[in-house]
Design an enzyme around this catalytic site. Structure first.
Site, mmCIF file in Angstrom:
data_model
loop_
_atom_site.group_PDB
_atom_site.id
_atom_site.type_symbol
_atom_site.label_atom_id
_atom_site.label_comp_id
_atom_site.label_asym_id
_atom_site.label_seq_id
_atom_site.Cartn_x
_atom_site.Cartn_y
_atom_site.Cartn_z
ATOM 1 N N ASP A 242 -7.623 77.077 -19.396
ATOM 2 C CA ASP A 242 -7.649 75.821 -18.650
ATOM 3 C C ASP A 242 -8.855 75.868 -17.719
ATOM 4 O O ASP A 242 -8.925 76.729 -16.828
ATOM 5 C CB ASP A 242 -6.377 75.642 -17.832
ATOM 6 C CG ASP A 242 -5.147 75.449 -18.705
ATOM 7 O OD1 ASP A 242 -5.313 75.043 -19.871
ATOM 8 O OD2 ASP A 242 -4.032 75.714 -18.235
ATOM 9 N N ASP A 401 2.549 67.058 -24.624
ATOM 10 C CA ASP A 401 2.993 67.550 -23.313
ATOM 11 C C ASP A 401 4.325 66.911 -22.926
ATOM 12 O O ASP A 401 4.381 66.006 -22.092
ATOM 13 C CB ASP A 401 1.946 67.243 -22.239
ATOM 14 C CG ASP A 401 0.652 67.995 -22.450
ATOM 15 O OD1 ASP A 401 0.713 69.200 -22.699
ATOM 16 O OD2 ASP A 401 -0.419 67.363 -22.369
#
Length: 543
Positions: A242, A401
């Site tokens: 990330d 997600d």
């Protein structure tokens, strides 16, 4: 192996996806690259490299539009040194079911066809071996069913009596009907279905073998050496990074706890800094990661096409890392601060040119799925369709997600409800904007719609499991594998090496991804692979 003498190779780029990685691989093994600018350049080439990514029809159309088609066919039939990669191999055949009626170069007899065994995920994506069918200068330094190479394709060329003289190696996937030609070689003309530039050291070694063969004064005699048995596709272990700007403006690798990436202990804690993106990607590749995924988690606020720091990260990584790279974040249509409009295809193209092999789409995939489910029409307007039509299905990953919504009964919602731990039941609600907004759509509805629109892979997260180190969401992942035919990557929740074994065995996921435990060195990739392999799960060994 670096070739002892700098070898000049002509590089035919017809406008494919990520060719930067192949250029870097050729430079690594000792090539001087000459870019093809005209049909005359093809005719005058001494060694020609032809990479292909995307759809068969787009490839052939581009060859015609640039005036390359006839020159390329004449070059290959002349017998001069040639290496085609992936679509560069498929284009040598007479045609492809991917684009019926579109003639290929017709050098090799046969038509490229779809995989027919629907019991396995399509595309065939990941690390597989080959079975050598003849010993020659290309195969002499390799062993059958040992070295692994990276494949990613939905169509394949089947071996037939008519093309037998071309077949150097075969690869298996699913049933016997799915076995396909993975390496062709006749004289100095060669091509592979797999990507050597994405196959780590084995791929670099194969490129070196081609250069040695191309520059030999006399070729050794070919010897038929058919190998029986079956190759197996490995389960992939993926490292995820990330990436976002910290408060000082530097790009750092971070990791959240249920998507919160700031340090605890008061308001406005610093962005958690776990390292520099390029250095970590190189480390993970060296440790045996089968892929590296970058999630650009601040890109939704910026100008992605002009995101120089993130594009530079990809460029520098592709110089050092020769495994597949995926990038997510900001894959959408948008208007920049100057008022100029940019399409999702432009954003993806910028990432591909910088070294990415796949792009991961999040929020925009949800909006595209909602539209498709509402009107049932594929009109080419979605980002998924736009990118897959040009670069191929395998280039589009959908990042799902969801968060759990617990219910008292399976009749409480029209969405798919499953039993989970502690006697509870839940459905998985899709979110957008980094998990900050929910939609009336479940994870399975999203994935099915995106597959129909042209997506090639599902990256399946779970907000409830993220950062908890308690294991993957097995119910979610197992159900997803039943609902889609494209590969599924399990994500969110890994806390130890056994969690990888658990998810791969219990759900048949095609790959398992982790981030924080790798960044913090709580578990190493080598440990994960050793544990997975010891459990009898096919896994690419550390080279």
């Amino acid at each position: 192996r670096v070739h002892p003498i700098m070898v000049k190779v002509s590089f035919l780029d017809y406008g494919a996806g990520n060719i930067r990685s192949l250029r870097n691989a050729l430079l690594r093994v000792g090539c001087e690259i000459i870019d093809v600018q005209s049909a005359e350049d093809i005719a005058n080439a001494q060694i020609l490299i032809f990479p292909g990514v995307g759809s068969f029809g787009v490839c052939i159309d581009n060859l015609h539009s640039k005036g390359y088609f006839d020159a390329l066919k004449a070059y290959v039939t002349s017998g001069k040194p040639f290496y085609g990669i992936c679509l560069g191999m498929q284009s040598l055949f007479e045609g492809s079911e991917e684009t019926p009626g579109k003639a290929g170069l017709g050098v090799i007899p046969g038509t490229v066809a779809r995989f027919t065994d629907t019991s396995v995920s399509i595309p065939h994506m990941g690390w597989n071996c080959f079975r050598i069918q003849k010993q020659n200068a290309m195969t002499a330094k390799f062993s059958s069913m040992k070295e692994r190479f990276y494949f990613v394709h939905s169509f394949r060329a089947a071996p037939t009596p008519a093309n037998k003289e071309w077949v150097a190696a075969l690869t298996d996937y699913g049933s016997d009907a799915n076995s396909f030609i993975s390496l062709v070689s006749k004289g100095r003309v060669c091509a592979s279905q797999f990507h050597p530039e994405k196959s780590a050291q084995n791929g670099l070694n194969l490129l070196s073998a081609f250069l040695e063969m191309a520059t030999m004064a006399d070729l050794p005699a070919e010897v038929a050496a058919p190998t029986e048995g079956r190759t197996q596709l490995a389960k992939r272990i993926i490292a995820c990074l990330d990436v976002r700007e910290n408060d000082q403006g530097d790009l750092v690798v971070t990791k959240g706890d249920q998507y919160d990436v700031r340090e605890k202990g008061g308001e406005g804690g610093d962005v958690r800094n776990l390292g520099k993106p390029v250095e970590l990607a190189k480390r993970y590749s060296d440790e045996g990661a089968d892929e590296v995924t970058f999630l650009n988690i601040t890109s939704f606020r910026g100008d992605v096409v002009q995101d120089a720091p993130m594009l530079k990260v990809l460029e520098l990584t592709s110089e050092k890392v020769f495994v597949p790279l995926c990038i997510g974040g900001g894959i959408r249509d948008y208007t920049d601060v100057k008022g100029d409009k940019h399409s999702a295809l432009e954003v993806a193209s910028a990432y591909f040119r910088s070294g990415a092999d796949k792009v991961s789409i999040g929020s925009d995939a949800v909006f595209a799925a909602e539209k498709f489910r509402a009107d049932g029409v594929k009109d080419g307007s979605s980002c998924i369709e736009a990118i897959s039509n040009v670069y191929g299905r395998q280039a589009v990953v959908i990042s799902v997600d969801p968060k759990r919504v617990y219910v008292d009964s399976k009749d409480a919602t029209p969405h798919t409800v499953l039993d989970v731990e502690d006697g509870k039941m839940c459905w998985w609600q899709c979110t957008v904007k980094g998990g900050r907004e929910v939609r009336d759509l479940d994870a399975f509805e999203l994935a099915e719609a995106c597959e129909a629109l042209g997506a090639g892979e599902i990256l399946l997260n779970c907000i409830d499991k993220d950062g908890q180190n308690a294991g993957y969401d097995l119910a979610l992942i197992g159900q997803m594998k039943k609902r889609v035919s494209i590969p599924v990557i399990a994500s969110s929740g890994a806390g130890n090496a056994q969690h990888f074994v658990q998810v791969l065995q219990a759900t048949n996921a095609d790959a398992a991804l982790a981030a924080g435990i790798f960044h913090r060195k709580e578990v190493g990739i080598a440990e994960v692979k050793a544990t997975v392999s010891a459990a009898g799960i096919p896994c690419r060994p550390l080279e």
